[in-house]
Design a protein around this motif. Structure first.
Motif: not given
Length: 519
Positions: A59-66, A68-73, A184-187
């Protein structure tokens, strides 16, 4: 006051508890059951903790992935307004792959609370029904409510959401992005086998691997317990059949017929052969005792009759011949007693091997036998006090019980002083019939108490207290040879009873026989 019980019957349950727990099949079965219950709990706890660590890393890996994507958006979301919302949803396609799904929610700044969030895009595309269900699920779990307070909450989700198609998607993280337009909320979500097969979003016990392991373990435990239980039940059936054989209720039953475990068939057949051998040996002993006694009694009777003419023809002055004739008659009496003694020994051995077990009204038997001593008691000016509880039934042979009562009462009579009293009581206590015979005689030397049940031990002079015609009887002779109480104990123990001897505190002697009541 000292009491003597035969040693084989004096082991209290507490003395046998330790060896029983060590060697009993039942105790081992209980121990094995506890092991089967404890081992999976310990193993499950260890594996659950390891799975929690693995789930946390996932879950930490998935959270970090989210994140990174949020910072890109975030730059694009910072310039967004109401007119650009459709285009922002399309921007999610740049960050998805076959393992990851993205959904974007927004709550305009003018709206507050979790209900203000609505979807503006999803990649890959998701039906409106599934989006509404997912939004309802997030509201129900309080996720959107916590996110709407400050638009700063960022935590793994670990929520499983079923789709209309029947598939399942795991929501792994939700990342807030705060802009001037709103919150905004990125899921992020995953629907790969690695996430679906894990315990993310459900209890560890609900995973397929744990359920499969539990099924195999339960099957193995059930098989082992079934084997031991089957052996245990077979042994219990052997025990029940042995009791039926002892009680005379077995009929045509056999150990082999009642056995259900093939590996115990040899043991069952050996038990059947042993029972048959014991019965055959007992019958052989009884027939041999009767035949031998008859074979010896006949010539003894002939010799006894042949001495009568000699006594009549011998002149009174021939003292030498008359003394020789008296010695011959005394030897004949002793030989007659020895024959009776040998017969009783053989019959007692036969009764020990295969004791008869019929339902006997002990109350009626004791009452009948005590009544037959009226003449003997009158000759000695003795008083007989009886108290016999009615309806006491035991399993034994009638002749065996008659021998027991006869020896105990005659012992009490022979040791009682003239004008004394003999007491016979028959009562019920704790599933046993208690026969108590007491006298007012001198009792037994405390040093001899442990020996009175031994064979050939006698504590009195021959024929003391008995009429002259009883000295040559089988009972008097047997008692004189010191086997009376030995036979009593053998008979009592053969039917599962016990006997106790003790001096009375007020003087005299007491014999107590306990026989199990018939069920």
């Amino acid at each position: 006051m000292r009491a003597v019980w035969p040693m084989a019957l004096r082991l209290p349950p507490s003395d046998r508890l330790g060896p029983w727990l060590l060697h009993s099949l039942a105790s081992r079965l209980v121990l094995l059951t506890l092991v089967f219950l404890a081992v999976p709990i310990l193993i499950y706890d260890q594996f659950r903790r390891a799975d929690e660590v693995s789930q946390s890393l996932l879950l930490q890996s998935a959270q970090q992935q989210g994140e990174l994507i949020a910072r890109a958006l975030e730059p694009e979301l910072a310039r967004a307004d109401r007119a650009s919302l459709p285009r922002i949803g399309q921007a999610l396609n740049r960050f998805v792959d076959h393992r990851t799904g993205l959904k974007l929610l927004v709550r305009p700044r003018a709206i507050s609370g979790g209900d203000g969030f609505f979807y503006v895009g999803a990649a890959p595309a998701v039906t409106t029904y599934d989006l509404d269900y997912e939004r309802h699920h997030l509201l129900e779990q309080g996720v959107l409510e916590r996110l709407g307070e400050r638009c700063a909450w960022n935590a793994p989700l670990a929520l499983r959401v079923p789709r209309r198609s029947g598939d399942v998607e795991v929501l792994t993280s939700i990342t807030p992005i705060n802009t001037t337009f709103g919150c905004w909320a990125l899921v992020t979500s995953h629907s790969t086998a690695g996430y679906l097969a894990s315990s993310v979003g459900r209890p560890y016990w609900a995973t397929a691997s744990v359920q499969a392991a539990a099924f195999i373990y339960i099957g193995m435990a059930a098989l082992v317990l079934a084997v031991l239980t089957g052996v245990w039940h077979s042994l219990r059936r052997f025990r029940d059949l042995a009791r039926e054989i002892v009680n005379g209720d077995a009929g045509q039953s056999s150990f082999a017929a009642g056995n259900t475990v093939p590996e115990l068939s040899g043991v069952a057949e050996d038990f059947d052969r042993l029972v048959e051998t014991l019965r055959s040996s007992a019958d052989t002993l009884r027939r041999a005792a009767e035949d031998n006694a008859h074979a010896f009694k006949t010539p003894i009777a002939v010799i006894r009759q042949s001495t009568e003419p000699l006594r009549r023809t011998l002149p009174p002055e021939d003292t030498r011949c008359r003394r020789a004739l008296a010695m011959i008659e005394a030897s004949i009496d002793k030989l007659d007693g020895l024959v009776s003694f040998a017969r009783r020994m053989d019959e007692t051995a036969a009764d020990t091997l295969a004791p008869p077990r019929r339902r006997i009204d002990l109350s009626g038997l004791v009452e009948r036998m005590t009544g037959s001593y009226a003449g003997l008691l009158a000759d000695r000016s003795l008083r007989l006090d009886t108290r016999i509880a009615p309806g006491l039934v035991v399993r034994a042979g009638e002749e065996m019980l008659e021998t027991v009562v006869e020896n105990l009462v005659e012992n009490a009579v022979s040791f009682s002083p003239d004008r004394g009293a003999v007491s016979v009581r028959l009562t019920r206590k704790d599933g046993f019939a208690l026969l108590v015979v007491e006298d007012e005689g001198p009792g037994v030397d405390p040093g001899n108490l442990p020996r009175i049940f031994e064979r050939y031990f006698s504590n009195r002079e021959p024929g003391r207290g008995l009429p002259a015609d009883a000295k040559a009887s089988g009972t008097a002779g047997a008692t004189h040879f010191g086997i009376g109480l030995w036979i009593v104990r053998r008979h009592v123990e053969a039917v599962g009873g016990r006997i106790k001897a003790e001096n009375r505190e007020t003087g005299g002697f007491r014999m107590t026989v306990a026989l199990p009541l018939a069920t």
